[in-house]
Scaffold this active site. Structure first.
Site, short mmCIF file in Angstrom:
data_model
loop_
_atom_site.label_atom_id
_atom_site.label_comp_id
_atom_site.label_asym_id
_atom_site.label_seq_id
_atom_site.Cartn_x
_atom_site.Cartn_y
_atom_site.Cartn_z
N ARG A 11 43.20 12.43 121.32
CA ARG A 11 44.04 12.59 123.07
C ARG A 11 42.77 11.96 123.81
NH1 ARG A 11 41.34 17.93 120.91
NH2 ARG A 11 41.91 16.84 119.01
N GLY B 277 39.07 10.33 124.31
CA GLY B 277 39.22 9.40 123.62
C GLY B 277 38.91 9.55 122.44
N HIS B 278 39.06 10.33 121.36
CA HIS B 278 38.44 10.61 120.30
C HIS B 278 39.02 11.72 119.29
CE1 HIS B 278 37.02 14.91 121.93
NE2 HIS B 278 37.06 14.84 121.60
N ALA B 279 39.48 11.20 118.44
CA ALA B 279 40.22 13.17 117.67
C ALA B 279 38.77 13.40 116.44
CB ALA B 279 41.14 12.05 116.50
N ILE C 286 35.90 11.38 115.77
CA ILE C 286 35.90 9.65 115.12
C ILE C 286 36.26 9.33 116.30
CG2 ILE C 286 38.17 8.58 114.62
CD1 ILE C 286 38.90 10.77 112.42
#
Length: 134
Positions: free
Chosen positions: A97, A50-52, A122
């Site tokens: 992802r 749940g981030h980049a 992020i």
């Protein structure tokens, strides 16, 4: 999704009647490994990620069991099943992802190109879309 931003990489292996041996050395992953961590005992209804990342490249391997990786470049989403310990998923910088649908006993190994730095993540999807628009 561009081929260079996300791709499956075959991990060299040595087959043997006593069991296979997979080898991850400097030529297998296209970055210097600065951090190694793994996810395990993830409930089947939970998700991770749940981030980049702004800078980090990642290489994910299902050492045991299986899980799905949902990747998103801001325009297109793709779902990739990881379930073989001799195949890894390379995710370059700037790709959102999420990991989900973990099987019982699944272990996800992550090789990362950076050490942990919270400011490099992020974590909000709207912030991610603004980042991609830059």
């Amino acid at each position: 999704m561009t081929e260079n931003s996300v791709r499956i990489i075959e991990i060299p292996k040595i087959k043997d009647a006593r069991g296979n041996l997979a080898i991850i050395e400097k030529d297998c992953v296209p970055f210097e490994i600065r951090r190694v961590y793994y996810l395990f005992d993830v409930p089947s209804d939970a998700y991770r990620g749940g981030h980049a990342h702004k800078k980090q490249e990642s290489f994910l391997v299902a050492l045991s069991g299986s899980f799905e990786v949902v990747i998103d470049d801001g325009l297109k989403k793709e779902r990739i099943m990881l379930n073989k310990p001799d195949k890894g998923l390379l995710i370059s910088t700037g790709v959102w992802r999420e990991l989900e649908n973990f099987s019982a006993g699944a272990v996800c190994l992550v090789l990362a190109s950076t050490e942990f730095e919270e400011a490099e993540y992020i974590r909000d999807y709207n912030d991610y879309l603004r980042f991609k628009a830059l």
